[in-house]
Design an enzyme around this catalytic site. Sequence first.
Site, PDB file in Angstrom:
ATOM      1  N   SER A   8      49.377 102.355  27.170  1.00 13.22           N
ATOM      2  CA  SER A   8      49.087 101.131  26.415  1.00 13.22           C
ATOM      3  C   SER A   8      50.387 100.410  26.072  1.00 13.22           C
ATOM      4  O   SER A   8      51.251 100.953  25.377  1.00 13.22           O
ATOM      5  CB  SER A   8      48.330 101.481  25.134  1.00 13.22           C
ATOM      6  OG  SER A   8      48.313 100.342  24.304  1.00 13.22           O
ATOM      7  N   HIS A  33      47.089  99.556  30.211  1.00 12.04           N
ATOM      8  CA  HIS A  33      46.130  99.164  29.171  1.00 12.04           C
ATOM      9  C   HIS A  33      46.738  98.069  28.299  1.00 12.04           C
ATOM     10  O   HIS A  33      47.841  98.212  27.777  1.00 12.04           O
ATOM     11  CB  HIS A  33      45.810 100.411  28.333  1.00 12.04           C
ATOM     12  CG  HIS A  33      44.741 100.233  27.305  1.00 12.04           C
ATOM     13  ND1 HIS A  33      43.404 100.360  27.582  1.00 12.04           N
ATOM     14  CD2 HIS A  33      44.816  99.950  25.986  1.00 12.04           C
ATOM     15  CE1 HIS A  33      42.697 100.172  26.482  1.00 12.04           C
ATOM     16  NE2 HIS A  33      43.531  99.917  25.492  1.00 12.04           N
ATOM     17  N   ASP A  35      46.112  95.594  25.005  1.00  6.11           N
ATOM     18  CA  ASP A  35      45.320  95.442  23.778  1.00  6.11           C
ATOM     19  C   ASP A  35      45.401  94.024  23.245  1.00  6.11           C
ATOM     20  O   ASP A  35      46.418  93.621  22.685  1.00  6.11           O
ATOM     21  CB  ASP A  35      45.834  96.426  22.715  1.00  6.11           C
ATOM     22  CG  ASP A  35      45.510  97.855  23.071  1.00  6.11           C
ATOM     23  OD1 ASP A  35      44.318  98.166  23.239  1.00  6.11           O
ATOM     24  OD2 ASP A  35      46.450  98.669  23.194  1.00  6.11           O
ATOM     25  N   MET A  37      44.312  91.438  20.523  1.00  9.06           N
ATOM     26  CA  MET A  37      43.787  91.438  19.140  1.00  9.06           C
ATOM     27  C   MET A  37      43.888  90.042  18.554  1.00  9.06           C
ATOM     28  O   MET A  37      44.884  89.346  18.762  1.00  9.06           O
ATOM     29  CB  MET A  37      44.596  92.402  18.269  1.00  9.06           C
ATOM     30  CG  MET A  37      44.661  93.810  18.803  1.00  9.06           C
ATOM     31  SD  MET A  37      45.472  94.908  17.643  1.00  9.06           S
ATOM     32  CE  MET A  37      45.655  96.381  18.652  1.00  9.06           C
ATOM     33  N   HIS A  66      41.594  95.434  26.988  1.00  6.65           N
ATOM     34  CA  HIS A  66      40.751  95.840  25.864  1.00  6.65           C
ATOM     35  C   HIS A  66      40.709  94.686  24.874  1.00  6.65           C
ATOM     36  O   HIS A  66      41.691  94.429  24.184  1.00  6.65           O
ATOM     37  CB  HIS A  66      41.379  97.115  25.257  1.00  6.65           C
ATOM     38  CG  HIS A  66      40.681  97.648  24.052  1.00  6.65           C
ATOM     39  ND1 HIS A  66      41.233  98.637  23.256  1.00  6.65           N
ATOM     40  CD2 HIS A  66      39.486  97.347  23.488  1.00  6.65           C
ATOM     41  CE1 HIS A  66      40.397  98.913  22.273  1.00  6.65           C
ATOM     42  NE2 HIS A  66      39.341  98.139  22.386  1.00  6.65           N
ATOM     43  N   MET A  68      39.853  93.154  21.620  1.00  3.73           N
ATOM     44  CA  MET A  68      39.470  93.389  20.217  1.00  3.73           C
ATOM     45  C   MET A  68      39.403  92.024  19.544  1.00  3.73           C
ATOM     46  O   MET A  68      40.239  91.674  18.710  1.00  3.73           O
ATOM     47  CB  MET A  68      40.492  94.312  19.543  1.00  3.73           C
ATOM     48  CG  MET A  68      40.326  95.764  19.980  1.00  3.73           C
ATOM     49  SD  MET A  68      41.792  96.751  19.675  1.00  3.73           S
ATOM     50  CE  MET A  68      42.679  96.412  21.182  1.00  3.73           C
ATOM     51  N   MET A 137      36.687 104.650  20.957  1.00  7.20           N
ATOM     52  CA  MET A 137      37.856 104.541  20.082  1.00  7.20           C
ATOM     53  C   MET A 137      37.983 105.824  19.264  1.00  7.20           C
ATOM     54  O   MET A 137      37.066 106.213  18.540  1.00  7.20           O
ATOM     55  CB  MET A 137      37.701 103.349  19.127  1.00  7.20           C
ATOM     56  CG  MET A 137      37.740 101.985  19.785  1.00  7.20           C
ATOM     57  SD  MET A 137      39.162 101.718  20.855  1.00  7.20           S
ATOM     58  CE  MET A 137      40.533 101.975  19.729  1.00  7.20           C
ATOM     59  N   GLY A 142      43.247  98.415  16.041  1.00  5.20           N
ATOM     60  CA  GLY A 142      44.125  97.461  15.356  1.00  5.20           C
ATOM     61  C   GLY A 142      45.592  97.851  15.426  1.00  5.20           C
ATOM     62  O   GLY A 142      46.451  96.981  15.428  1.00  5.20           O
ATOM     63  N   PHE A 143      45.856  99.141  15.494  1.00  4.63           N
ATOM     64  CA  PHE A 143      47.258  99.585  15.444  1.00  4.63           C
ATOM     65  C   PHE A 143      47.469 100.800  16.338  1.00  4.63           C
ATOM     66  O   PHE A 143      46.563 101.619  16.494  1.00  4.63           O
ATOM     67  CB  PHE A 143      47.647  99.950  13.998  1.00  4.63           C
ATOM     68  CG  PHE A 143      47.414  98.808  13.047  1.00  4.63           C
ATOM     69  CD1 PHE A 143      48.377  97.808  12.889  1.00  4.63           C
ATOM     70  CD2 PHE A 143      46.224  98.700  12.356  1.00  4.63           C
ATOM     71  CE1 PHE A 143      48.147  96.731  12.043  1.00  4.63           C
ATOM     72  CE2 PHE A 143      45.981  97.622  11.508  1.00  4.63           C
ATOM     73  CZ  PHE A 143      46.943  96.634  11.346  1.00  4.63           C
ATOM     74  N   GLY A 144      48.683 100.902  16.878  1.00  3.34           N
ATOM     75  CA  GLY A 144      49.059 102.097  17.622  1.00  3.34           C
ATOM     76  C   GLY A 144      49.552 103.162  16.649  1.00  3.34           C
ATOM     77  O   GLY A 144      49.718 102.904  15.453  1.00  3.34           O
ATOM     78  N   GLY A 145      49.762 104.349  17.173  1.00  6.57           N
ATOM     79  CA  GLY A 145      50.396 105.410  16.394  1.00  6.57           C
ATOM     80  C   GLY A 145      49.547 106.042  15.310  1.00  6.57           C
ATOM     81  O   GLY A 145      50.078 106.667  14.390  1.00  6.57           O
ATOM     82  N   ASP A 175      40.632 106.203  23.578  1.00  7.00           N
ATOM     83  CA  ASP A 175      41.719 105.302  23.171  1.00  7.00           C
ATOM     84  C   ASP A 175      42.107 105.525  21.712  1.00  7.00           C
ATOM     85  O   ASP A 175      41.331 105.245  20.805  1.00  7.00           O
ATOM     86  CB  ASP A 175      41.257 103.850  23.395  1.00  7.00           C
ATOM     87  CG  ASP A 175      42.363 102.840  23.148  1.00  7.00           C
ATOM     88  OD1 ASP A 175      43.507 103.243  22.907  1.00  7.00           O
ATOM     89  OD2 ASP A 175      42.058 101.625  23.204  1.00  7.00           O
ATOM     90  N   GLY A 177      45.559 107.746  19.537  1.00  7.23           N
ATOM     91  CA  GLY A 177      46.040 109.059  19.094  1.00  7.23           C
ATOM     92  C   GLY A 177      46.036 110.126  20.178  1.00  7.23           C
ATOM     93  O   GLY A 177      46.003 111.321  19.885  1.00  7.23           O
ATOM     94  N   GLY A 197      49.527 105.210  24.129  1.00  4.48           N
ATOM     95  CA  GLY A 197      50.563 104.255  23.754  1.00  4.48           C
ATOM     96  C   GLY A 197      51.812 104.972  23.304  1.00  4.48           C
ATOM     97  O   GLY A 197      52.756 105.183  24.086  1.00  4.48           O
ATOM     98  N   SER A 198      51.819 105.399  22.033  1.00  5.89           N
ATOM     99  CA  SER A 198      53.019 106.029  21.459  1.00  5.89           C
ATOM    100  C   SER A 198      53.460 107.255  22.241  1.00  5.89           C
ATOM    101  O   SER A 198      54.664 107.464  22.438  1.00  5.89           O
ATOM    102  CB  SER A 198      52.754 106.459  20.020  1.00  5.89           C
ATOM    103  OG  SER A 198      52.020 105.477  19.355  1.00  5.89           O
TER     104      SER A 198
HETATM  105  C1  DX5 Z   1      44.430 100.571  19.121  1.00  2.96           C
HETATM  106  C2  DX5 Z   1      44.559 100.278  20.586  1.00  2.96           C
HETATM  107  C3  DX5 Z   1      45.152 101.372  21.377  1.00  2.96           C
HETATM  108  C4  DX5 Z   1      46.573 101.730  20.994  1.00  2.96           C
HETATM  109  C5  DX5 Z   1      46.725 103.203  21.180  1.00  2.96           C
HETATM  110  O1  DX5 Z   1      43.696  99.570  18.530  1.00  2.96           O
HETATM  111  O2  DX5 Z   1      43.293 100.009  21.142  1.00  2.96           O
HETATM  112  O3  DX5 Z   1      45.079 101.114  22.781  1.00  2.96           O
HETATM  113  O4  DX5 Z   1      47.542 101.073  21.764  1.00  2.96           O
HETATM  114  O5  DX5 Z   1      47.965 103.562  20.695  1.00  2.96           O
HETATM  115  P1  DX5 Z   1      48.339 105.086  20.431  1.00  2.96           P
HETATM  116  O6  DX5 Z   1      48.230 105.787  21.750  1.00  2.96           O
HETATM  117  O7  DX5 Z   1      49.730 104.990  19.899  1.00  2.96           O
HETATM  118  O8  DX5 Z   1      47.359 105.618  19.424  1.00  2.96           O
HETATM  119 ZN    ZN Z   2      43.160  99.843  23.385  1.00  2.79          ZN
END
Ligand code: DX5
Ligand code: ZN
Length: 223
Positions: A8, A33, A35, A37, A66, A68, A137, A142-145, A175, A177, A197-198
């Site tokens: 991501s 991927h 995202d 938003m 994706h 959102m 999900m 909304g956020f990574g990590g 998707d 964590g 992502g992270s």
């Molecule tokens: C969250 C996104 C994810 C995000 C995942 O809303 O849909 O795709 O990038 O990030 P990690 O892998 O860091 O949880």
């Molecule tokens: Zn995503």
Amino acid sequence: MTPLIAPSLLAADFANLQQEIDVVNRSDADWLHLDVMDGRFVPNITFGMLMVEAAKRMCSKPLDVHLMIVEPEKYIESFREAGADVISVHIEACPHLHRTLQQIRATGAMAGVAVNPHTPVSLLEDVLEDLDLVCLMSVNPGFGGQKFIYRTLEKTRQLKQMITERNLSVRIEIDGGVGLQNAASILSAGADVLVAGSSVFKANDPIQAIRQLKQSRQESLLV
Ligand code: DX5
Ligand code: ZN
């Protein structure tokens, strides 16, 4: 089956997108991927079709977009024209989901539905045939990590059973964590695609991180 890995871009360094995407190009990753938003469906704003179009020019892998956003049906053709290969809309944002899925397929893209942690997979019963992918999900979008929500494993098993019973080839994507610490459990529960992502872009060696994620099922079978 070897899982598909979809890094991501959200966790990448946006000041070095060319290099970050080049890492994905050189890796075992299957999709990129993206995202999108809107600050309305989720409490964060990222980017729109201009970024998808730019990513398309830099990336040699299919783009997994994706959405959102509220009212995604207004923008499906634009994202497809920008280069999306997979387009996922949120079930919670689509009062006419069946129509929206037909609209995605009519563009030639693969049709995906993303499902928030509180939404039961049983709500997909009547659209499973119209889908190429379900994005479960495993964090609140909304956020990574964020931390992986473990209840997602049970939802994955339930959804896998629904798909197998009907002999469909819908892919299950997880998707949020996702990392080496939980990839094997997620895959044993029935997932086909891992978004990361992270755990990829914040790793010292993203190419190695992608390779390890891709091999995590084999390792779990060896144990
Ligand atoms: C969250 C996104 C994810 C995000 C995942 O809303 O849909 O795709 O990038 O990030 P990690 O892998 O860091 O949880
Ligand atoms: Zn995503």
